[in-house]
Design a protein around this motif. Structure first.
Motif, PDB file in Angstrom:
ATOM      1  N   ARG A   1      -2.503  13.778   1.017  1.00 31.57           N
ATOM      2  CA  ARG A   1      -3.113  12.895   2.015  1.00 31.57           C
ATOM      3  C   ARG A   1      -2.555  13.233   3.391  1.00 31.57           C
ATOM      4  NH1 ARG A   1      -5.290   8.213  -0.972  1.00 31.57           N
ATOM      5  NH2 ARG A   1      -5.356   6.986   0.933  1.00 31.57           N
TER       6      ARG A   1
ATOM      7  N   ARG B   1      -6.074   4.939   8.984  1.00 25.69           N
ATOM      8  CA  ARG B   1      -6.166   4.447   7.605  1.00 25.69           C
ATOM      9  C   ARG B   1      -5.066   3.464   7.240  1.00 25.69           C
ATOM     10  NH1 ARG B   1      -6.360  10.151   4.518  1.00 25.69           N
ATOM     11  NH2 ARG B   1      -7.773  11.221   5.943  1.00 25.69           N
TER      12      ARG B   1
ATOM     13  N   HIS C   1      -2.476   0.177   7.106  1.00 31.63           N
ATOM     14  CA  HIS C   1      -2.647  -1.267   6.975  1.00 31.63           C
ATOM     15  C   HIS C   1      -1.682  -2.034   7.858  1.00 31.63           C
ATOM     16  CE1 HIS C   1      -4.177   0.693   3.372  1.00 31.63           C
ATOM     17  NE2 HIS C   1      -5.103  -0.259   3.377  1.00 31.63           N
TER      18      HIS C   1
ATOM     19  N   PHE D   1       0.836  -1.207   0.000  1.00 34.98           N
ATOM     20  CA  PHE D   1       0.000   0.000   0.000  1.00 34.98           C
ATOM     21  C   PHE D   1       0.871   1.257   0.000  1.00 34.98           C
ATOM     22  CE2 PHE D   1      -3.806  -2.531   1.054  1.00 34.98           C
ATOM     23  CZ  PHE D   1      -4.714  -1.876   0.225  1.00 34.98           C
TER      24      PHE D   1
ATOM     25  N   ASP E   1      -7.084   2.505  -2.940  1.00 33.65           N
ATOM     26  CA  ASP E   1      -7.248   1.929  -1.615  1.00 33.65           C
ATOM     27  C   ASP E   1      -7.639   0.454  -1.673  1.00 33.65           C
ATOM     28  OD1 ASP E   1      -6.619   4.324  -0.422  1.00 33.65           O
ATOM     29  OD2 ASP E   1      -8.692   5.027  -0.438  1.00 33.65           O
ATOM     30  N   ARG E   2      -7.682  -0.071  -2.859  1.00 28.98           N
ATOM     31  CA  ARG E   2      -8.117  -1.456  -3.000  1.00 28.98           C
ATOM     32  C   ARG E   2      -6.947  -2.422  -3.016  1.00 28.98           C
ATOM     33  NH1 ARG E   2     -11.149  -3.008  -7.765  1.00 28.98           N
ATOM     34  NH2 ARG E   2      -9.909  -1.364  -8.778  1.00 28.98           N
TER      35      ARG E   2
END
Lengths: 470, 470, 470, 470
Positions: free
Chosen positions: A411, A417, A419, A83, A450-451
């Motif tokens: 961001r 948020r 992972h 990510f 974000d997937r």
């Protein structure tokens, strides 16, 4: 068939140019202008940068430490890395006391097997220098392991003495291995620590007093000098301070084959964090790692060294522990040291944030160019650790580890948020510009915004070549 | 009564001026112009310099080493020193393994008693860091001993580990002691030595390969760093090379309380001597000492450091062994290592030549002023080792240790004329200008040209005060 | 149609990898593995390196100096460059006294027109700082000229004073121009020269005495400091010595936007050449250039600086004069100064030898990698002088300036085989390994081994973008 | 007859010891313990230090500057110096434009005649380098003037060009003169100043923007380099910043005969003072001097350099102007620049405060020893400017310039109590410990606590010998 990335700007360690990239199978097969579409999946990268996936050469997933284990396993940690734009990492396979290096490697292979979702390699971490390891060292390259790590600190557990360090260096010089060291003087730290505890100084911030800068500078000089004498290729991990950088620079000026990295945390999170907060004096525990966080002035020196090639890489030393662990299924964490700072598990979460933090501070901050960013986070790690040109660049024939980077995206970093398996983030609230948009691992899209599209088992062990001295 | 030195030029660390000096009893009582004679012994020093007697803070008289002992005892060595213009020295009292520092001191007091013909003090040399020594350290100053030495090399005999070194430094910082270190990495030396012997490399010059410069630079950095952390006053003995000086300079720039000396031999005798001669390949053994001789380029760096106060003193590390010992009543000497360089007793003769060699190279060579010469060979040693202003200067109230120096005298150094108990001289054939003409110890003339007027038992133990950081 | 270079190893500043390159028209259109042939001209580069053509940013073709002119014109000089692997160069358009910068540029455009056979740009060389030039500076970029050069030496002809230099820097900072300086203190040189001549010291080697290292170090500091104050981007040309490099490094450490180059001659030809030979004492004249040749120790410092990015480029300052000129149709040459070293035209031939000499010493000598070689000789020059990514790399969309390099070829440099219009070669007899095999200029093969395939008029003016700070 | 100073502790550059001092006539005749009284005036110095009187080698009394003159004349300025413990100073005799150096000296002799109450010498200040001065230079030593000053700044008035500076250095090297320089790049300053004024930036603090640190570092490098080339002995006056010290250190490391001073103000008064105060924005004018005040970080570097002999002396550059001048009989002062910072007379008062400020910050602050204090403020100035051993030490035969210093006395510095002719004090409110109790000039008591016992005409011109390089 294949993937065609169009209209992007390719950024490598050496170049910046507009071109399309064709991926066939797992590798980059063609780079050209306005490549014709022919049934491939087309990705429009207009306005985006196309960079090689990040390589983090310093991580600790599922690392057992006294009474607990680091909270990210080979799946959660690797997914978090992905990510953040990272497609490869190298973890440390710890030799069990009394056991062999191969025992350590075998154990770490087990941990990764079935979980891995990005590519990974191992460094052999020496903890017990019995005669057997000298027989193993020459055979490590056949196992795809070309780097050996030793720790000059953590007395009683990981620490090796000078005789061991020097013998391993001599063997490494003979057999073409890279030696990595954690450079702090563990004896001095042990004495200081004992003194602090004897005085009842148990709060987290005493961790700083126990790990003075000079203990790191000293050990760096020691390792650098031994490398100069033995001819071994040396890589000093997690360098944090001006004094240590000065010693590395002295060695390089003498032509010693020595290199070093810093980690993203040392570039922006400073020692004042150890003081905790009024409402939670123990909060300093979140920032306990070794070597400890230093000062802003040290960070300036680190940036200069990263810019001028005195240092070659930025990694993370990712080794997360929950602040409030030991409940809700979490392994024990920082709370272990509530009564005694020496029992706080050492380590910080960071594998996910390395690229965005380094880009923001470095590139947006005017300290390094985008090319240098790629060099520090991907190309140099690949070269130093025997992965180049398979990894670390965008070139025909290289693995299609491709990071589509949006330099305009803004961001705010937040634990909420993230992972990583951790209940806090050391960069909490940091607003950054520049964010990974898509990530391909050997041609497969594993992160899209974000997937999560990756899969456990999709990562592959990296059989590494010998190191290159940069 | 008393002695009146007339018409000389007084040279101290700070001043140069013409004046007469009156000595009453053991001390200087009056300095004036054209002092009236009133029954004193008058010494005409016209055309001569009047300087404080030399102080050599690094000597090894009657030092037992494996299978033999250094060849000068407290009489012959001190007499030789006096012929060279030196009125005080400090020797190392070696703690016996398992014994106390006081045992070492007592033993050395015995050696000196009855023999001493110049003044002398002792450093306490730690070799065995059991708990007992930490109780002794605070009490050393009462015994007139304010300096403690540890060796970072000579594995298996003198070498201490980092824990010991750091603990002693912490104690020294607490109790106002000066810590002296022999700075070489003994573990590295041991490994290199074993490797050389395994390859059958036994000739004297392999001593160089076993003692690389980087092993000295490294240990210097280590000691300097620990001094910085602990706050202990540090004095690095016999510094030989650019790399070590660089580390000391880094420490001083950081404000660490660190100092260092070099020895006269490192300023002019270089590593090529270890090669021996065609007619006698083993002759290199004469030049085996630790750290080893280095290069002319290192000597230039040492001179710069001596001139600019990075280094504070020139001593000798006098520790002579016969080249052809073990016969004619001589203790065994260099021949012990004929088959194996590691068995060559380490050490060089030099206590007699320090002042003339340093003056010739330094003052005549344009590298230092006469004032700086006095600083390096007498005033600084006095200050650093707690003897000032009793010793180290020419001032009212100071001991009348007076050296009448003839700056015009030319002599050629030769073993044939020396007073040291040794069958060779490392400066053989060196023509120098500047020579001691007369030497007074606390008001008594003990050397007059080539005549010896001193007496065994005339030397006195120096009860030293605490050290000064320069 | 097009050219397909197959089986080679591509080497750029950042990467090394095996790939085929397709050229369509003047640019690189495709990079891939095993590209299919489709009617293109195929070049087999197996065992060869494919690098971007060299860029020499410091040349003087047809430069008028007092009483003569440099002996290579825009055809012979460029052709020689091409035989050495160079596809672009930047020459200095000299402002005529009393005239404008545009006058100088127009004049140089005329010189090049019709002769040029490789690509070329111009730096605007200020010699007369009347008010008019400050109006011209902002308009230079429109003419494709983004760099301005000033000389701090050559009193009475090219030299500008500090006020001029600083004003131009201020203007450059405002308008985004790069300032280049020849850094020597011309006033000091003039005084030393007058003194030498007054003493009848007229032989070539007195050129050295007139140009001390400190005069270059000083001027470098001055230019660097002014760049720091004004914010102007600075590029110091032909740096030769340790003292100058030290000053540049100080500036870079302070964050001043300063860069520098050295020239291949300073890396291997040293000041002893000025002494001439027994049989021809005047032969030293062949080696008269400014700044003068220095020592081997300086060369070592230059190499370190080139390796660690303190210096960014290697150029030539190509400015040839015949040793025996003024006859057989040759312009007057070095013989002009037979009676007086100050009349020797300053300058050396070298445009042809830059790549082979730098590769041989640097890459074969273990001082730099092939990637760094490309950085220093092509990629960095392109970036610094606003040509990137059109020039300086092998990337899709870039000009197909391609150098096929044979790393195994061995040759001996000799004037007898050179293409430069000069009767001697400063590297005469140097055996090198690594040689240009083929050279493409924007897709056209202009050199094939020893054959010249280029054409007068085939070179094109380089309209440059603004500079990049490296 | 004579004066007997009893029970004090003598402190010189080299020594600290208890002794009595007998003064006969103007000189020290005897130093001894418990000297018998025999009709002399006895001064009890128990608990006090006896040091040589201060020597301030950089002052400007009655200096004419545009539209005004510095406010202390040779009486008031010298009396103030005496109250501060200073017994000698050296002022700058300014060559009139078109005139000779002797004209300047004659003029300054006139100013001092009849007024002088401490000893004084002159430096010859070159402002107009016509041929005549080169004939004068060799004859200056006969006039007791062995130092020549040139300014690299103050364009249009004092500034000389590089040709002049270098020619004077060459002559100085030939004739054994010391060259002093004010090192700032006047051309750069002129350009920056013009730019500021053009933008209407006229407040006092713009003086800082006009005098960047790099302009001082640059000029220091230039002067140092020229000294290295010419062999002239160089002394850089009023060094203020890290960059300049770095350049001096580089020169000294190369063996160039270069030295430098700082001034007490640069050690504690920083650039923020130029901002003025809310209630009086123009108050920054009080702190306008050239080079300007810098930062606390620069002061730390200066202290290190003063401690380690990179710098040799602390002077004042005393050049006072009233803040509110031009009324009540005062000459015009700082108010001249109310509308334009360039019209503020440059200079600060300080001749009275040098010793107490330097002692307090240096000795009490743990940065230097009392011996080093004497070296910096008296002994080194005496040696460098040809006054030693007449001045600068306490030795038999030296002038009885004796300062009885009370190390326990506490005072607060304030304009209200000062003797300098100025309406403010830059150290206002600074509490210091250590104060002059009595001052003897050649055996005469001229200051006793707050009482003035000196007399106009009692000062004497110092015919100086040649300089010594330290």
């Amino acid at each position: 068939m294949g993937i065609l990335i169009k209209n992007g700007t390719i950024v490598t360690a050496g170049d910046t140019y507009a071109a399309d990239v064709l991926v066939e199978g797992e590798v980059i097969s063609l780079i050209g202008r306005r490549l014709a579409e022919a049934g491939q999946t087309v990705v429009d990268a207009a306005g985006k940068l196309v960079m090689p996936g990040g390589i983090d050469v310093h991580t600790h997933l599922e690392l057992p430490v006294s009474n607990t284990v680091s909270s990210d396993d080979f799946f959660t940690g690797q997914r978090a890395a992905a990510f953040g734009g990272t497609t490869s990492h190298i973890d440390f396979a710890i030799q069990p006391k009394g056991g062999s290096l191969s025992d350590g490697l075998a154990h770490w292979h087990e941990k990764a097997a079935g979980k891995a979702c990005i590519d990974y390699g191992f460094h052999a971490n020496v903890t017990d220098a019995h005669e057997g390891i000298y027989a193993e060292l020459p055979e490590l390259p056949e196992q795809g392991v070309t780097s050996v790590k030793l720790l000059m600190a953590y007395k009683g557990t990981f620490q090796v003495d000078d005789t061991t360090l020097f013998r391993v260096m001599q063997a490494a010089a003979r057999h073409g291995l890279l030696v990595m060291v954690h450079a702090e003087n563990g004896d001095v730290i042990a004495e200081l620590t004992a003194g602090l505890l004897a005085e009842g100084k148990v709060a987290p911030h005493y961790h700083l007093a126990a790990h003075p800068e000079a203990a790191e500078a000293e050990a760096t000089c020691r390792a650098v000098s031994m490398a100069g004498i033995s001819g071994a290729l040396l890589y000093v991990v997690h360098m944090t301070c001006a004094g240590a950088v000065e010693q590395l620079a002295i060695g390089r000026a003498k032509g010693y084959p020595v290199m070093g990295e810093s980690c993203s945390q040392y570039l922006i999170v400073f020692e004042d964090r150890l003081q905790g907060a009024d409402e939670d004096p123990f909060a300093g525990a979140k920032y306990v790692c070794s070597p400890p966080l230093r000062t802003e002035m040290d960070a300036e020196v680190l940036w200069e060294a990263l810019a001028d090639q005195t240092l070659q890489a930025v990694s993370t030393d990712h080794c997360p522990f929950y602040y409030e662990g030991g409940r809700d299924g979490r392994p024990p964490g920082k709370e272990l040291g509530r009564e005694n700072f020496t029992r706080i598990p050492n380590g910080l979460p960071g594998i996910e944030d390395r690229l965005v933090v380094t880009w923001h501070l470095g590139v947006n901050g005017g300290r390094i160019s985008p090319n240098r960013f790629v060099a520090l986070t991907s190309a140099n790690p690949a070269r130093i650790f025997g992965l180049y040109p398979r990894k670390g660049t965008i070139a025909v024939g290289s693995d299609a580890d491709l990071l589509i980077w949006d330099p305009a995206a803004r961001r705010t970093i937040s634990a909420g948020r993230q992972h990583m398996a951790c209940d806090y983030n050391i960069y909490e609230g940091l607003e950054v510009q520049g964010w990974p948009e898509k990530l391909f691992l050997r041609g497969r899209l594993i992160v899209d915004g974000d997937r999560w599209l990756g899969e456990q088992g999709g990562g592959r062990f990296l059989h590494r070549q010998r190191s290159e001295w940069l």
